[in-house]
Design a protein around this motif. Structure first.
Motif, PDB file in Angstrom:
ATOM      1  N   TYR A 265      36.009  -4.655  50.875  1.00 22.64           N
ATOM      2  CA  TYR A 265      35.063  -4.332  49.795  1.00 22.64           C
ATOM      3  C   TYR A 265      33.983  -3.415  50.344  1.00 22.64           C
ATOM      4  O   TYR A 265      33.507  -3.593  51.472  1.00 22.64           O
ATOM      5  CB  TYR A 265      34.444  -5.628  49.265  1.00 22.64           C
ATOM      6  CG  TYR A 265      33.236  -5.485  48.372  1.00 22.64           C
ATOM      7  CD1 TYR A 265      33.273  -4.721  47.208  1.00 22.64           C
ATOM      8  CD2 TYR A 265      32.043  -6.156  48.679  1.00 22.64           C
ATOM      9  CE1 TYR A 265      32.152  -4.620  46.380  1.00 22.64           C
ATOM     10  CE2 TYR A 265      30.931  -6.064  47.850  1.00 22.64           C
ATOM     11  CZ  TYR A 265      30.991  -5.291  46.706  1.00 22.64           C
ATOM     12  OH  TYR A 265      29.890  -5.196  45.891  1.00 22.64           O
ATOM     13  N   GLY A 266      33.616  -2.414  49.562  1.00 22.59           N
ATOM     14  CA  GLY A 266      32.529  -1.520  49.930  1.00 22.59           C
ATOM     15  C   GLY A 266      31.692  -1.156  48.723  1.00 22.59           C
ATOM     16  O   GLY A 266      32.207  -1.053  47.598  1.00 22.59           O
ATOM     17  N   ALA A 287      31.963   4.190  50.278  1.00 20.56           N
ATOM     18  CA  ALA A 287      32.415   2.909  49.725  1.00 20.56           C
ATOM     19  C   ALA A 287      33.901   2.701  49.977  1.00 20.56           C
ATOM     20  O   ALA A 287      34.341   1.599  50.358  1.00 20.56           O
ATOM     21  CB  ALA A 287      32.109   2.854  48.233  1.00 20.56           C
ATOM     22  N   MET A 288      34.688   3.749  49.771  1.00 24.57           N
ATOM     23  CA  MET A 288      36.128   3.654  50.000  1.00 24.57           C
ATOM     24  C   MET A 288      36.429   3.420  51.470  1.00 24.57           C
ATOM     25  O   MET A 288      37.288   2.603  51.832  1.00 24.57           O
ATOM     26  CB  MET A 288      36.816   4.917  49.487  1.00 24.57           C
ATOM     27  CG  MET A 288      36.741   5.075  47.979  1.00 24.57           C
ATOM     28  SD  MET A 288      37.183   6.742  47.406  1.00 24.57           S
ATOM     29  CE  MET A 288      38.939   6.750  47.732  1.00 24.57           C
ATOM     30  N   ASN A 408      28.530   2.841  43.400  1.00 28.26           N
ATOM     31  CA  ASN A 408      29.957   2.883  43.699  1.00 28.26           C
ATOM     32  C   ASN A 408      30.401   1.530  44.236  1.00 28.26           C
ATOM     33  O   ASN A 408      29.683   0.902  45.024  1.00 28.26           O
ATOM     34  CB  ASN A 408      30.251   3.937  44.773  1.00 28.26           C
ATOM     35  CG  ASN A 408      29.667   5.288  44.434  1.00 28.26           C
ATOM     36  OD1 ASN A 408      30.057   5.909  43.451  1.00 28.26           O
ATOM     37  ND2 ASN A 408      28.718   5.750  45.230  1.00 28.26           N
ATOM     38  N   ALA A 409      31.584   1.094  43.833  1.00 30.41           N
ATOM     39  CA  ALA A 409      32.154  -0.143  44.368  1.00 30.41           C
ATOM     40  C   ALA A 409      33.664   0.017  44.465  1.00 30.41           C
ATOM     41  O   ALA A 409      34.300   0.538  43.537  1.00 30.41           O
ATOM     42  CB  ALA A 409      31.806  -1.340  43.480  1.00 30.41           C
ATOM     43  N   CYS A 410      34.226  -0.397  45.588  1.00 36.25           N
ATOM     44  CA  CYS A 410      35.663  -0.314  45.809  1.00 36.25           C
ATOM     45  C   CYS A 410      36.128  -1.593  46.488  1.00 36.25           C
ATOM     46  O   CYS A 410      35.402  -2.167  47.300  1.00 36.25           O
ATOM     47  CB  CYS A 410      36.018   0.868  46.724  1.00 36.25           C
ATOM     48  SG  CYS A 410      35.389   2.453  46.171  1.00 36.25           S
ATOM     49  N   ARG A 447      29.519   6.840  57.694  1.00 33.68           N
ATOM     50  CA  ARG A 447      29.368   7.080  56.260  1.00 33.68           C
ATOM     51  C   ARG A 447      29.042   8.533  55.988  1.00 33.68           C
ATOM     52  O   ARG A 447      28.276   9.162  56.708  1.00 33.68           O
ATOM     53  CB  ARG A 447      28.273   6.193  55.695  1.00 33.68           C
ATOM     54  CG  ARG A 447      28.629   4.721  55.732  1.00 33.68           C
ATOM     55  CD  ARG A 447      27.645   3.934  54.925  1.00 33.68           C
ATOM     56  NE  ARG A 447      28.132   2.564  54.744  1.00 33.68           N
ATOM     57  CZ  ARG A 447      27.763   1.815  53.720  1.00 33.68           C
ATOM     58  NH1 ARG A 447      26.968   2.278  52.810  1.00 33.68           N
ATOM     59  NH2 ARG A 447      28.238   0.585  53.616  1.00 33.68           N
ATOM     60  N   ALA A 448      29.599   9.006  54.865  1.00 39.85           N
ATOM     61  CA  ALA A 448      29.312  10.372  54.453  1.00 39.85           C
ATOM     62  C   ALA A 448      27.941  10.429  53.808  1.00 39.85           C
ATOM     63  O   ALA A 448      27.467   9.461  53.230  1.00 39.85           O
ATOM     64  CB  ALA A 448      30.374  10.862  53.472  1.00 39.85           C
TER      65      ALA A 448
END
Length: 449
Positions: A265-266, A287-288, A408-410, A447-448
């Motif tokens: 999960y991110g 997040a991904m 964002n959520a993944c 992280r980007a």
């Protein structure tokens, strides 16, 4: 850290009033979008939506339990009851204080027509007639009432959390519930989302924003067309999806049928614009990557992405850019499809439909399509599974959810078969060979921006 199984799913959506009917509609590539029926939209520029059909409020429970629930909350309660039944006998043996819920929904507010009526009453007779309104009406607009109704369906007396992050809501809810089980705070959680923004105020507001398409009023089933060159905005939808997340060892011990295992999960924020997605993918990339890294699966371990895919020009391009950045060369081997092409955008419940799409793909080796993808956008060149479902083995799937405001959520979910073979018990670390290429780890990049 505990392992987390999905043992039950329930749904009320434009494709059907159960999870099974919703999956069947997704697999068939059937559109649930039609003419708006919740109010008279004759004079509106947008007159279509993905609406729930033939819903029986009694499916949400006895009248005494329903009387203070909004339309959307009734969907949620019916979905929760289905999810708990799907989880099978024995879940009740978990102590009530070891059960919780994280549920997403839009914060309630009065209907515009209701405000107009109240204004007329004030101007004609002052406050006297306002006191004739039913006192319980305020509860219909209280998001927390629906959330606690869902929690009460499972006698959840542990942490009960209401999430309001718009289009990413159900993904955040599922991710945060996963954390509670993973970290041992609870043994069982209800998680998902509900919404019904098919109202005068919401349709007007999204129309003024230019976010929803007004080009397909005469052909509503063709209106939602993610990744198509002719996409012109999303289609509003409504519904609810609730899942039962359970500690793996407990689920196995009681003989539960396990639909899949959540393994990563991110969650991030773009910090870009309120309504626009960053062209380069922005925080969705982070997040991904976080979800993929936690899963222990390399890029090659993911076979399917159940995409956010709203059908807006900016979102679909941004998501495609993010997928390419995260998955590199493997991006072109992935199946990527958008359930919103069939249901419209269920906002707070949207990622729940994506969960159903992923679980069906894992179970049946059938990837649901992106319908209305008739004219591919030359700038979007991944495999979006145009118009017809595709047969292929799916070992693990990623669910994406990106919202107004930039949240964002993944999360990553893999098949029960792969999970049973690949992980050795509570507290173990992922076997990175289980989901794909042996020893292949997630990218090590940070992280980007």
């Amino acid at each position: 850290m505990k392992r987390v199984a999905v043992t039950g799913v329930g749904a009320v959506t434009p494709l059907g009033n159960t999870a099974a009917d919703t999956w069947r509609g997704l697999a068939e590539g059937r559109s649930g979008v039609g003419r708006l029926e919740t109010f008279d939209a004759t004079t509106f520029p947008v007159r279509i939506a993905g609406q729930v059909k033939e819903f029986d409020p009694a499916s949400a429970g006895p009248a005494a339990q329903r009387r203070h629930l909004s339309r959307a909350a009734l969907f949620a309660l019916a979905a929760a009851r289905e999810a708990l039944a799907d989880a099978g006998p024995g879940w009740e043996e978990t102590g009530p204080y070891d059960r919780g819920a994280v549920i997403a929904g839009t914060v309630g507010r009065p209907e515009l027509q209701e405000l107009v009526d109240m204004s007329h009453q004030l101007s004609s007779s002052g406050f006297r007639d306002l006191y004739r309104q039913a006192p319980g009406d305020v509860l219909l607009r209280n998001q927390n009432v629906g959330v606690t109704a869902v929690a009460r369906a499972g006698d959840c007396r542990g942490p009960v959390i209401s999430v309001s992050t718009a289009c990413a809501g159900a993904a955040h809810a599922i991710g945060e519930a996963y954390r509670r089980v993973q970290e041992g705070e609870c043994a069982l959680m209800l998680a998902g989302g509900f919404d019904a923004l098919t109202t005068w105020m919401d349709v007007l507001g999204f129309s003024l924003l230019g976010a929803i398409t007004d080009r397909w009023n005469d052909e509503p089933e063709r209106a939602s067309r993610p990744f198509d060159a002719g996409r012109s905005g999303f289609v509003l939808g409504e519904g609810a999806v609730i899942a039962v997340l359970e500690e793996w060892e407990s689920a196995v011990a009681r003989g539960a049928r396990i639909h899949g295992e959540i393994v990563g999960y991110g969650s991030t924020l773009n910090a870009y614009r309120i309504t626009d997605s960053p062209p380069d993918g922005g925080g969705a990339i982070a997040a991904m990557r976080d979800a993929l890294r936690e899963s222990g699966l390399g890029p090659g371990g993911i076979d399917y992405i159940s995409a956010h895919g709203t059908s807006t020009p900016g979102n679909d391009a941004s998501e495609t850019a993010a997928i390419k950045e995260v998955f590199g060369p493997h991006a072109r081997e992935l199946c990527v499809s958008s359930p919103k092409s069939m249901t419209g955008h269920l906002t707070s419940a949207a990622a729940g439909v994506n969960l159903i799409a992923s679980l069906g793909a894992l179970r049946e080796g059938l990837v649901p399509p992106t319908i209305n993808l008739d004219h591919p956008d030359p700038k979007l060149d991944l495999d979006y599974v145009p118009n017809t479902a595709v047969r292929r083995p799916v070992r693990a799937s990623m669910v994406n959810a990106f919202a107004f405001g930039g949240t964002n959520a993944c999360f990553v979910i893999r098949s029960a078969a792969a999970a049973g073979a690949g992980r050795a018990g509570a507290g173990s670390t992922p076997d990175r060979a289980a989901g794909g290429t042996a020893g292949e780890a997630a990218p090590a990049e940070g992280r980007a921006a």
